[in-house]
Design an enzyme around this catalytic site. Structure first.
Site, PDB file in Angstrom:
ATOM      1  N   VAL A   1      33.383  39.782  33.593  1.00  0.00           N
ATOM      2  CA  VAL A   1      32.684  40.437  32.672  1.00  0.00           C
ATOM      3  C   VAL A   1      34.089  41.376  32.510  1.00  0.00           C
ATOM      4  O   VAL A   1      34.481  41.836  31.679  1.00  0.00           O
ATOM      5  CB  VAL A   1      30.901  40.806  32.736  1.00  0.00           C
ATOM      6  CG1 VAL A   1      30.861  42.453  31.874  1.00  0.00           C
ATOM      7  CG2 VAL A   1      30.251  39.803  32.598  1.00  0.00           C
ATOM      8  N   TYR A   2      33.715  41.936  33.970  1.00  0.00           N
ATOM      9  CA  TYR A   2      35.011  43.212  34.164  1.00  0.00           C
ATOM     10  C   TYR A   2      35.937  42.849  33.453  1.00  0.00           C
ATOM     11  O   TYR A   2      37.029  44.088  32.534  1.00  0.00           O
ATOM     12  CB  TYR A   2      35.229  43.099  35.473  1.00  0.00           C
ATOM     13  CG  TYR A   2      36.317  44.720  35.467  1.00  0.00           C
ATOM     14  CD1 TYR A   2      36.122  45.966  35.674  1.00  0.00           C
ATOM     15  CD2 TYR A   2      37.585  43.861  35.565  1.00  0.00           C
ATOM     16  CE1 TYR A   2      36.412  46.836  35.621  1.00  0.00           C
ATOM     17  CE2 TYR A   2      38.720  45.223  36.443  1.00  0.00           C
ATOM     18  CZ  TYR A   2      38.236  46.723  36.286  1.00  0.00           C
ATOM     19  OH  TYR A   2      38.501  47.501  36.415  1.00  0.00           O
ATOM     20  N   SER A   3      36.920  41.929  33.427  1.00  0.00           N
ATOM     21  CA  SER A   3      37.908  41.510  32.616  1.00  0.00           C
ATOM     22  C   SER A   3      37.934  41.100  31.231  1.00  0.00           C
ATOM     23  O   SER A   3      39.228  42.075  30.564  1.00  0.00           O
ATOM     24  CB  SER A   3      38.749  39.717  33.526  1.00  0.00           C
ATOM     25  OG  SER A   3      39.817  39.874  32.380  1.00  0.00           O
TER      26      SER A   3
END
Length: 269
Positions: free
Chosen positions: A156-158
């Site tokens: 999700v961060y990426s």
């Protein structure tokens, strides 16, 4: 067109540590007024006091949780109540987690999306009219090299960083000729407390040579001050090389490579 730092009032999120604190100190040293935003009121006030003592600039601090709905609207109102007009914006605040999606807390993933993607877009939209009317300012979005390739265990961060890179490049195109400089700066592994807050397995993120927050800021400001800055810049030669190399790989190869790099068990071999 040169950057007149002394004419700027910069709203900076995630201002109390790491890259955000380095941006705050560098801009205050150049004479910019600042509106600092972070969650922890005490640390925020301490940073503001430090900059006021050290530099002859106006520094205001506004505690805010960017994960909350309508955070951008509240910040815009708070800045107006201070009698300030924001002329530049740095979206730096970020939240991350390190775990497969199967094991992740859905609530925390929602916070990542809110802070890392939704809030920067909403802040940009809220302050863009006054930034463009003032002219001569800038918008810097801090993304990351993970914007350029998939990152298993940080899916999700990426994804939010890829979203922000695409958003920034589109905004750069829309604002060409306006006098507003827009770009994304993408750090790689940097010596901050970011990874330490994601648990022991996240140590794999800082296993190699680390860049300093000041290095990232120096890269960003050099790009900002260049004659014709493009929509994005990657910090550090090794990170630039890594991003370039991933463009030679298929999506399958890139995902498999990053799965090996981000596998915590490799530190035990």
């Amino acid at each position: 067109m040169t950057v007149d730092y002394r004419a700027q009032t910069v709203l900076l999120t995630g201002a109390t540590s790491g890259i955000g604190a380095a941006f705050a100190r560098a801009l205050a040293a150049r004479g910019s007024n600042l509106v600092l935003v972070a969650r922890r009121a005490e640390r925020l006030a301490s940073m503001a006091d430090e900059l006021r003592r050290t530099h002859d600039v106006r520094v205001e601090s506004i505690p805010a949780d960017l994960a909350r709905p309508a955070a951008a609207t509240g910040l815009h109102r708070a800045v107006a109540d201070l009698g300030l007009r924001v002329t530049s914006l740095i979206n730096n605040a970020a939240v991350g987690s390190f775990a497969p999606v199967l094991d992740a807390d859905p609530g925390h993933l929602a916070i990542e999306i809110a802070v890392d993607a939704a809030a920067p877009v909403e802040l940009t939209a809220a302050f863009l009219p006054e930034i463009t009317s003032a002219g001569g300012g800038f918008i810097i979005n801090v993304t990351g090299v993970s914007a350029y390739f998939p990152s298993p265990r940080m899916a999700v961060y990426s994804a939010t960083k890829a979203f922000m890179l695409s958003f920034t490049e589109s905004l750069w195109t829309e604002l060409r000729g306006s006098g507003i400089r827009v770009f994304a700066v993408s750090p790689g592994a940097t010596d901050t407390a970011f990874a330490s807050g994601m648990g022991p397995e996240a140590a794999v993120l800082t296993a190699g040579k680390l860049r300093r927050p000041e290095d990232v800021v120096a890269t960003a400001l050099r790009h900002l001050e260049s004659r014709n800055p493009g929509p994005s810049v990657v910090d550090g030669r090794s990170n630039q090389f890594g991003v370039a190399m991933t463009r030679l790989l298929s999506r399958r190869q890139a995902a498999s490579m990053m799965a090996r790099i981000l596998d915590p068990s490799r530190l035990q071999r």
